[in-house]
Enzyme design. Structure first.
Site, mmCIF file in Angstrom:
data_model
loop_
_atom_site.group_PDB
_atom_site.id
_atom_site.type_symbol
_atom_site.label_atom_id
_atom_site.label_comp_id
_atom_site.label_asym_id
_atom_site.label_seq_id
_atom_site.Cartn_x
_atom_site.Cartn_y
_atom_site.Cartn_z
ATOM 1 C CE LYS A 12 31.418 -24.991 -6.262
ATOM 2 N NZ LYS A 12 31.871 -26.232 -5.550
ATOM 3 C CE1 TYR A 52 26.710 -28.431 -5.081
ATOM 4 C CE2 TYR A 52 26.569 -26.583 -3.568
ATOM 5 C CZ TYR A 52 27.170 -27.205 -4.649
ATOM 6 O OH TYR A 52 28.217 -26.599 -5.301
ATOM 7 C CG ASN A 115 35.410 -27.438 -5.483
ATOM 8 O OD1 ASN A 115 34.561 -26.541 -5.475
ATOM 9 N ND2 ASN A 115 35.089 -28.710 -5.516
ATOM 10 C CG HIS A 118 27.912 -26.618 -9.970
ATOM 11 N ND1 HIS A 118 27.770 -27.868 -9.414
ATOM 12 C CD2 HIS A 118 27.031 -26.562 -11.000
ATOM 13 C CE1 HIS A 118 26.825 -28.525 -10.074
ATOM 14 N NE2 HIS A 118 26.365 -27.764 -11.042
ATOM 15 C CD GLU A 129 23.379 -28.902 -12.145
ATOM 16 O OE1 GLU A 129 24.301 -28.502 -12.887
ATOM 17 O OE2 GLU A 129 23.551 -29.762 -11.260
HETATM 18 P P1 IDP Z 1 31.319 -31.659 -7.827
HETATM 19 O O1 IDP Z 1 31.235 -30.189 -7.513
HETATM 20 O O2 IDP Z 1 32.683 -32.054 -8.322
HETATM 21 O O3 IDP Z 1 30.218 -32.134 -8.758
HETATM 22 P P2 IDP Z 1 29.849 -32.882 -5.601
HETATM 23 O O4 IDP Z 1 30.126 -34.230 -5.020
HETATM 24 O O5 IDP Z 1 28.597 -32.709 -6.396
HETATM 25 O O6 IDP Z 1 31.148 -32.469 -6.441
HETATM 26 O O7 IDP Z 1 29.866 -31.846 -4.386
HETATM 27 C C1 IDP Z 1 29.423 -30.541 -4.562
HETATM 28 C C2 IDP Z 1 30.366 -29.591 -3.835
HETATM 29 O O8 IDP Z 1 30.298 -29.850 -2.434
HETATM 30 C C3 IDP Z 1 31.845 -29.740 -4.189
HETATM 31 O O9 IDP Z 1 32.213 -29.080 -5.373
HETATM 32 C C4 IDP Z 1 32.502 -29.124 -2.981
HETATM 33 O O10 IDP Z 1 32.463 -27.702 -3.045
HETATM 34 C C5 IDP Z 1 31.581 -29.592 -1.855
HETATM 35 N N1 IDP Z 1 32.073 -30.831 -1.230
HETATM 36 C C6 IDP Z 1 32.073 -32.074 -1.765
HETATM 37 N N2 IDP Z 1 32.618 -32.970 -0.921
HETATM 38 C C7 IDP Z 1 32.966 -32.260 0.180
HETATM 39 C C8 IDP Z 1 33.591 -32.632 1.448
HETATM 40 O O11 IDP Z 1 33.948 -33.780 1.699
HETATM 41 N N3 IDP Z 1 33.782 -31.610 2.336
HETATM 42 C C9 IDP Z 1 33.408 -30.320 2.098
HETATM 43 N N4 IDP Z 1 32.835 -29.953 0.936
HETATM 44 C C10 IDP Z 1 32.614 -30.906 -0.006
HETATM 45 MG MG MG Z 2 28.190 -32.367 -8.446
#
Ligand code: IDP
Ligand code: MG
Length: 155
Positions: A12, A52, A115, A118, A129
């Site tokens: 990212k 997303y 974080n 992905h 994907e």
């Molecule tokens: P993942 O990346 O661990 O699979 P997902 O639930 O698919 O998690 O969410 C995709 C991305 O959306 C996360 O990696 C993060 O960058 C962002 N995200 C998820 N939950 C939150 C939140 O509560 N606040 C802000 N960003 C979030």
């Molecule tokens: Mg995810």
């Protein structure tokens, strides 16, 4: 015998800005995952709506999309034994402060959405994907001289 799988990883904009591309790729390499695809990708609103879609009703949806479009991302196709699960294990859980120590997210990041990575979370997601971000001719099958140590019995 375990399955050899391919999985999709995106590094990212925070990974790029913080000069962590090499560190993250190094961790995947050291595990024994083979890089079979690697390129910059400029994400668009349309691609992110698809990618997303499961978050489209969340209040932070627009913010995540904006974040993901700040810079190009680095797309990786990683191959290895049970690569989908293994990569998710190395990446760690979504919230970096709840991720296990030793994972990339726990060790190198603090918060969402930044974080760092992905990674596909299931066989179905990896399938969709990989097609979403890579053409067939951008994925390379090749032998490494270390395959027999990483994949085989070392002989
Ligand atoms: P993942 O990346 O661990 O699979 P997902 O639930 O698919 O998690 O969410 C995709 C991305 O959306 C996360 O990696 C993060 O960058 C962002 N995200 C998820 N939950 C939150 C939140 O509560 N606040 C802000 N960003 C979030
Ligand atoms: Mg995810």
């Amino acid at each position: 015998m375990s399955d050899i799988q391919r999985t999709l990883v995106l590094l990212k904009p925070d990974a790029l800005q913080r000069d962590l591309l090499g560190e993250i790729i190094r961790r995947f390499e050291f595990k024994g995952l083979k890089i079979v695809g690697l390129k910059f990708i400029r994400l668009t609103d349309e691609l992110l709506d698809e990618h997303y879609a499961h978050l489209s009703d969340k209040p932070f949806f627009a913010n995540i999309k904006k974040f993901m479009m700040q810079t190009p991302v680095v797309g990786l196709v990683l191959e290895g034994f049970e690569a989908i699960t293994e990569v998710r294990k190395i990446v760690g859980s979504t919230n970096p402060r709840q991720a296990d120590a030793g994972t990339i997210r726990a060790d190198l990041s603090m918060n969402v959405p930044s974080n760092l990575i992905h990674a596909s979370d299931s066989i179905e997601a990896a399938d969709a994907e990989l097609k979403r971000f890579f053409n067939d001719e951008e994925i390379f099958a090749y032998e490494k001289i270390t395959d027999r140590y990483v994949l085989g019995e070392g002989v």
